[in-house]
Write a protein that holds these residues in place. Sequence first.
Motif, PDB file in Angstrom:
ATOM      1  N   GLU A 132       0.938  -1.239  -0.069  1.00 13.66           N
ATOM      2  CA  GLU A 132      -0.050  -0.085   0.042  1.00 13.66           C
ATOM      3  C   GLU A 132       0.588   1.271  -0.081  1.00 13.66           C
ATOM      4  N   LYS A 133       0.246   2.484  -0.176  1.00 15.24           N
ATOM      5  CA  LYS A 133       1.138   3.603  -0.013  1.00 15.24           C
ATOM      6  C   LYS A 133       1.221   3.832   1.336  1.00 15.24           C
ATOM      7  N   ALA A 134       2.441   4.122   1.732  1.00 14.86           N
ATOM      8  CA  ALA A 134       2.893   4.505   2.896  1.00 14.86           C
ATOM      9  C   ALA A 134       2.099   5.578   3.762  1.00 14.86           C
ATOM     10  N   LEU A 156     -12.151  -0.057   0.701  1.00 16.12           N
ATOM     11  CA  LEU A 156     -12.836   1.141   0.327  1.00 16.12           C
ATOM     12  C   LEU A 156     -12.152   1.627  -1.044  1.00 16.12           C
ATOM     13  N   HIS A 157     -10.841   1.140  -1.421  1.00 15.08           N
ATOM     14  CA  HIS A 157     -10.473   1.545  -2.339  1.00 15.08           C
ATOM     15  C   HIS A 157     -11.086   0.758  -3.553  1.00 15.08           C
ATOM     16  N   LYS A 158     -11.056  -0.777  -3.427  1.00 14.85           N
ATOM     17  CA  LYS A 158     -11.873  -1.630  -4.366  1.00 14.85           C
ATOM     18  C   LYS A 158     -13.369  -1.135  -4.748  1.00 14.85           C
ATOM     19  N   GLN A 160     -14.500   2.075  -4.268  1.00  9.58           N
ATOM     20  CA  GLN A 160     -14.455   3.266  -5.044  1.00  9.58           C
ATOM     21  C   GLN A 160     -14.124   3.033  -6.461  1.00  9.58           C
ATOM     22  N   ARG A 161     -12.876   2.105  -6.540  1.00 11.53           N
ATOM     23  CA  ARG A 161     -12.551   1.802  -8.182  1.00 11.53           C
ATOM     24  C   ARG A 161     -13.668   1.254  -8.895  1.00 11.53           C
ATOM     25  N   LYS A 162     -14.462   0.197  -8.433  1.00 10.76           N
ATOM     26  CA  LYS A 162     -15.635  -0.369  -8.953  1.00 10.76           C
ATOM     27  C   LYS A 162     -16.653   0.724  -9.480  1.00 10.76           C
ATOM     28  N   ALA A 340      -5.037  14.963 -10.210  1.00  7.15           N
ATOM     29  CA  ALA A 340      -4.465  13.829 -10.964  1.00  7.15           C
ATOM     30  C   ALA A 340      -4.275  13.955 -12.439  1.00  7.15           C
ATOM     31  N   GLY A 341      -5.295  14.689 -12.844  1.00  5.84           N
ATOM     32  CA  GLY A 341      -5.505  14.646 -14.192  1.00  5.84           C
ATOM     33  C   GLY A 341      -5.241  16.065 -15.019  1.00  5.84           C
ATOM     34  N   HIS A 342      -4.797  17.035 -14.496  1.00  6.02           N
ATOM     35  CA  HIS A 342      -4.131  18.161 -15.365  1.00  6.02           C
ATOM     36  C   HIS A 342      -2.948  18.238 -15.557  1.00  6.02           C
ATOM     37  N   GLU A 343      -2.134  18.348 -14.274  1.00  5.19           N
ATOM     38  CA  GLU A 343      -0.767  18.646 -14.403  1.00  5.19           C
ATOM     39  C   GLU A 343       0.060  17.416 -15.046  1.00  5.19           C
ATOM     40  N   THR A 344      -0.385  16.420 -15.007  1.00  5.54           N
ATOM     41  CA  THR A 344       0.047  15.137 -15.659  1.00  5.54           C
ATOM     42  C   THR A 344       0.008  15.387 -17.168  1.00  5.54           C
ATOM     43  N   THR A 345      -1.055  15.687 -17.696  1.00  2.21           N
ATOM     44  CA  THR A 345      -1.231  15.802 -19.188  1.00  2.21           C
ATOM     45  C   THR A 345      -0.338  16.985 -19.730  1.00  2.21           C
ATOM     46  N   GLN A 410       7.534   8.669 -10.003  1.00  4.20           N
ATOM     47  CA  GLN A 410       7.804   7.609  -9.119  1.00  4.20           C
ATOM     48  C   GLN A 410       6.742   7.472  -8.020  1.00  4.20           C
ATOM     49  N   ASN A 411       6.519   6.250  -7.614  1.00  8.11           N
ATOM     50  CA  ASN A 411       5.298   5.999  -6.509  1.00  8.11           C
ATOM     51  C   ASN A 411       6.409   5.051  -5.651  1.00  8.11           C
ATOM     52  N   PHE A 412       5.622   4.974  -4.541  1.00  6.38           N
ATOM     53  CA  PHE A 412       6.342   4.323  -3.165  1.00  6.38           C
ATOM     54  C   PHE A 412       5.192   3.473  -2.621  1.00  6.38           C
ATOM     55  N   ARG A 413       5.461   2.067  -2.167  1.00  4.48           N
ATOM     56  CA  ARG A 413       4.700   1.280  -1.673  1.00  4.48           C
ATOM     57  C   ARG A 413       5.354   0.672  -0.403  1.00  4.48           C
ATOM     58  N   MET A 414       4.501   0.182   0.588  1.00  2.00           N
ATOM     59  CA  MET A 414       5.023  -0.276   1.754  1.00  2.00           C
ATOM     60  C   MET A 414       4.307  -1.745   1.920  1.00  2.00           C
ATOM     61  N   ALA A 479       5.920   1.895 -17.625  1.00  2.07           N
ATOM     62  CA  ALA A 479       4.974   1.934 -16.325  1.00  2.07           C
ATOM     63  C   ALA A 479       4.529   3.327 -16.206  1.00  2.07           C
ATOM     64  N   THR A 480       4.322   3.844 -17.217  1.00  2.00           N
ATOM     65  CA  THR A 480       3.896   5.538 -17.250  1.00  2.00           C
ATOM     66  C   THR A 480       2.400   5.487 -16.431  1.00  2.00           C
ATOM     67  N   PHE A 481       1.711   4.645 -16.991  1.00  2.00           N
ATOM     68  CA  PHE A 481       0.368   4.634 -16.484  1.00  2.00           C
ATOM     69  C   PHE A 481       0.192   3.809 -15.149  1.00  2.00           C
ATOM     70  N   SER A 482       1.421   3.143 -14.962  1.00  2.00           N
ATOM     71  CA  SER A 482       1.372   1.734 -13.858  1.00  2.00           C
ATOM     72  C   SER A 482       0.470   0.706 -14.415  1.00  2.00           C
ATOM     73  N   ALA A 485      -4.412  -2.810  -9.860  1.00  2.00           N
ATOM     74  CA  ALA A 485      -5.668  -2.329  -9.222  1.00  2.00           C
ATOM     75  C   ALA A 485      -5.317  -1.019  -9.113  1.00  2.00           C
ATOM     76  N   ARG A 486      -4.193  -0.387  -8.968  1.00  2.00           N
ATOM     77  CA  ARG A 486      -3.969   0.909  -8.830  1.00  2.00           C
ATOM     78  C   ARG A 486      -3.342   1.938 -10.158  1.00  2.00           C
ATOM     79  N   SER A 487      -3.518   1.135 -11.050  1.00  2.00           N
ATOM     80  CA  SER A 487      -3.140   2.114 -12.242  1.00  2.00           C
ATOM     81  C   SER A 487      -4.072   3.148 -12.575  1.00  2.00           C
ATOM     82  N   CYS A 488      -3.483   3.924 -13.632  1.00  2.00           N
ATOM     83  CA  CYS A 488      -4.256   5.201 -13.823  1.00  2.00           C
ATOM     84  C   CYS A 488      -5.304   4.903 -14.259  1.00  2.00           C
ATOM     85  N   ILE A 489      -6.635   5.200 -13.577  1.00  3.44           N
ATOM     86  CA  ILE A 489      -8.101   5.191 -14.005  1.00  3.44           C
ATOM     87  C   ILE A 489      -8.398   6.334 -15.260  1.00  3.44           C
TER      88      ILE A 489
HETATM   89  C1  HEM Z   1      -0.534  11.659 -18.998  1.00  2.00           C
HETATM   90  C2  HEM Z   1      -1.304  11.685 -18.121  1.00  2.00           C
HETATM   91  C3  HEM Z   1      -1.231  11.122 -16.905  1.00  2.00           C
HETATM   92  C4  HEM Z   1      -0.150  10.197 -16.241  1.00  2.00           C
HETATM   93  C5  HEM Z   1       1.226   9.760 -16.717  1.00  2.00           C
HETATM   94  C6  HEM Z   1      -0.988   9.536 -15.260  1.00  2.00           C
HETATM   95  C7  HEM Z   1      -0.362   8.541 -14.564  1.00  2.00           C
HETATM   96  C8  HEM Z   1      -0.866   7.853 -13.180  1.00  2.00           C
HETATM   97  C9  HEM Z   1      -0.046   6.715 -12.460  1.00  2.00           C
HETATM   98  C10 HEM Z   1       1.504   6.290 -12.767  1.00  2.00           C
HETATM   99  C11 HEM Z   1      -0.823   6.424 -11.509  1.00  2.00           C
HETATM  100  C12 HEM Z   1      -0.443   5.439 -10.448  1.00  2.00           C
HETATM  101  C13 HEM Z   1       0.230   6.253  -9.457  1.00  2.00           C
HETATM  102  C14 HEM Z   1       0.416   5.200  -8.211  1.00  2.00           C
HETATM  103  O1  HEM Z   1       0.366   4.074  -8.226  1.00  2.00           O
HETATM  104  O2  HEM Z   1       0.586   5.625  -6.782  1.00  2.00           O
HETATM  105  C15 HEM Z   1      -2.176   7.305 -11.756  1.00  2.00           C
HETATM  106  C16 HEM Z   1      -3.352   6.919 -10.777  1.00  2.00           C
HETATM  107  C17 HEM Z   1      -4.384   7.770 -10.846  1.00  2.00           C
HETATM  108  N1  HEM Z   1      -4.696   8.498 -12.344  1.00  2.00           N
HETATM  109 FE1  HEM Z   1      -3.535   9.222 -13.593  1.00  2.00          FE
HETATM  110  N2  HEM Z   1      -2.086   9.798 -14.926  1.00  2.00           N
HETATM  111  C18 HEM Z   1      -2.710  10.594 -16.164  1.00  2.00           C
HETATM  112  C19 HEM Z   1      -3.680  11.262 -16.104  1.00  2.00           C
HETATM  113  C20 HEM Z   1      -4.829  11.104 -15.174  1.00  2.00           C
HETATM  114  C21 HEM Z   1      -6.125  11.840 -15.604  1.00  2.00           C
HETATM  115  C22 HEM Z   1      -6.632  12.472 -16.750  1.00  2.00           C
HETATM  116  C23 HEM Z   1      -6.778  11.400 -14.657  1.00  2.00           C
HETATM  117  C24 HEM Z   1      -8.166  11.737 -14.372  1.00  2.00           C
HETATM  118  C25 HEM Z   1      -9.184  12.614 -15.217  1.00  2.00           C
HETATM  119  C26 HEM Z   1      -6.056  10.326 -13.861  1.00  2.00           C
HETATM  120  C27 HEM Z   1      -6.683   9.786 -12.493  1.00  2.00           C
HETATM  121  C28 HEM Z   1      -5.782   9.299 -11.581  1.00  2.00           C
HETATM  122  C29 HEM Z   1      -6.592   8.572 -10.527  1.00  2.00           C
HETATM  123  C30 HEM Z   1      -7.773   8.997 -10.022  1.00  2.00           C
HETATM  124  C31 HEM Z   1      -5.240   7.881  -9.990  1.00  2.00           C
HETATM  125  C32 HEM Z   1      -5.538   6.744  -8.674  1.00  2.00           C
HETATM  126  C33 HEM Z   1      -5.847   5.359  -9.139  1.00  2.00           C
HETATM  127  C34 HEM Z   1      -5.995   4.381  -8.097  1.00  2.00           C
HETATM  128  O3  HEM Z   1      -5.063   4.552  -7.276  1.00  2.00           O
HETATM  129  O4  HEM Z   1      -7.136   3.528  -8.021  1.00  2.00           O
HETATM  130  N3  HEM Z   1      -4.768  10.321 -14.271  1.00  2.00           N
HETATM  131  N4  HEM Z   1      -1.908   8.153 -12.705  1.00  2.00           N
END
Ligand code: HEM
Length: 542
Positions: A132-134, A156-158, A160-162, A340-345, A410-414, A479-482, A485-489
């Motif tokens: 899990e996350k630390a 709770l995560h399971k 929410q994810r569902k 999660a979704g604006h600065e990443t993109t 980077q991500n970390f788990r414990m 690994a960009t989107f992991s 179960a915890r990959s990027c939704i």
């Molecule tokens: C290029 C864009 C993006 C990248 C590279 C990215 C990458 C990631 C990664 C690596 C994780 C896993 C984090 C972890 O393991 O701790 C993650 C989780 C997540 N991302 Fe993204 N993300 C992006 C865009 C988005 C967008 C647009 C959204 C929502 C609109 C979003 C929502 C989330 C959420 C809610 C999680 C947590 C998922 C969970 O723990 O079940 N991400 N993202």
Amino acid sequence: MAHATLVLLTLSSGISTGLKAFGHFEETPFFKLFSPVLAATTFVWFLYNYQIYPHFVSPLRHLPTAPGGLPVIGHVYARFQTPPCRDYLRFVKTVPNDGLIRLWNFWNTESLIITNAKSICEVLVTKSYDFEKAPKARSTLHRILGEGLIVTEGDLHKYQRKILNPYFGFRQVKDLYPVFWGKALSFSEVILSKLQEQSPANEKLPSGVVDVSPLASFMALDTIGMALTGHDFNTLHHNDDPLGRVYQYMSTPNTMIKAVLSLNILFPRWVASVVLPVEDRRISDRCAESRRLCFEMLREKRANMKASGEESPDILSKMINSNMYTDDEMTDHLLTFVAAGHETTAAAFVWAVYHLAKHPGIQKRLRDEIRANVSLDPAHQNEAMSSMEHLPLLNAVLNESLRLYPPVHQNFRMAVRDTSILGYPVLKGTYVVINNYVINRSPDLWGPTAEEFIPERWIDPETGKANKTGGASSVYANATFSHGARSCIGQGFARAEFRSMLAAFVHTFEMEMADPDEVPFMLGNITIKPLNGMKLRLRVAA
Ligand code: HEM
């Protein structure tokens, strides 16, 4: 042994100085008895933890261990390094390993970095709920995001994810394409107006220098605002949306924010408020403000929907209609998705145009491909959007740039229970480093050209169509989107938005670095961006 001795000497001298401060205390029988016992106990503790346990007892003792490491903090410094990831990458490149490298955590406890497809798959997929996350990282994120998907764990995560997964499915993302494309076109228009300001009035192909980094953040914030809530922050055109301003502050690369968050992760919460009181208070104020503004927006939206009875494609409307969430829960989810979704993109876009500026040949081929298939005419937006998904070079550039600069680096788990990785027993409490940047650049996974920008690796040479692995032997090499179960939704959402942004931009502009010798300095709080922005010399493409 050198570490143990150094730490022991420091501690002993600290203790004895402290005791001497009490005057003649050192003359008392208690001191005479106590000080050798204390010194001996401390010595034995250090001897065991620094010498005996790691080399003769630990179940991980046969793993290769990263070189270096500082007394007391071991390799923990690498987590907070600026620019990030440098030492982790060095370890992965130079320490021969079969998927795991041992690192030193605080006080010589052990942590692991995962490096091959098998170990990545175990931690992220097959045993994801063992890791899990630390707690400290979660409480730091909780401070900013509330009880959203990024923070929750276990059942709770399971749950929410569902219930949240359906909002990010293929169909839902398709419904949002007009938002992505509309905003991508506005983005190019805003940049065009900046070039026109810098060019003579009658110039047919205006040109000039623009820092695209802040504009990309505005564009991504506006897009996510529209897609999530139907609310247009419109930060691309002005800077007076209060919620937009809060997010801009929190997401701009800033060493003080990074310092406060790092202190929060390492020490009890009060430490940051004592060491950096002004910045800590500012962050607290901004978090409270963003929560209040989200709450207000939600109430307004509910009232408008009731009054008009209209359906709209944004995610919040669907959540409200489902009647499954309280206002508090919806606020947590909104804060999470926007964060999660604006600065990443935005970061993904900035690194992609950097690569294109450095590779004019690829840039030209990409423009040709886009222009042959995508019309900027809003009347043809449906065809534009569906053809973008299949353009091999566009998708290859997108994948390759995300590989070299994964915005979440980077991500970390414990380990939350005793478990194992690759057959090695991993004790409860052991930290695991999942460094997406390092995995994506590992020569073991990507070969000798791992650190080069080669979009063609994502195109099948025989069919000319996109492939899914970029030529690596496993999907876990990316690994960009992991994964799991915890990959990027929001992966589908992010790709669609990024694709639109890049296609509209490359269609319209030719680009090169404003300073051809500049090597961007990578910095990030949670996402990696260039510290000094991305200044491009742009010219409207003929
Ligand atoms: C290029 C864009 C993006 C990248 C590279 C990215 C990458 C990631 C990664 C690596 C994780 C896993 C984090 C972890 O393991 O701790 C993650 C989780 C997540 N991302 Fe993204 N993300 C992006 C865009 C988005 C967008 C647009 C959204 C929502 C609109 C979003 C929502 C989330 C959420 C809610 C999680 C947590 C998922 C969970 O723990 O079940 N991400 N993202």
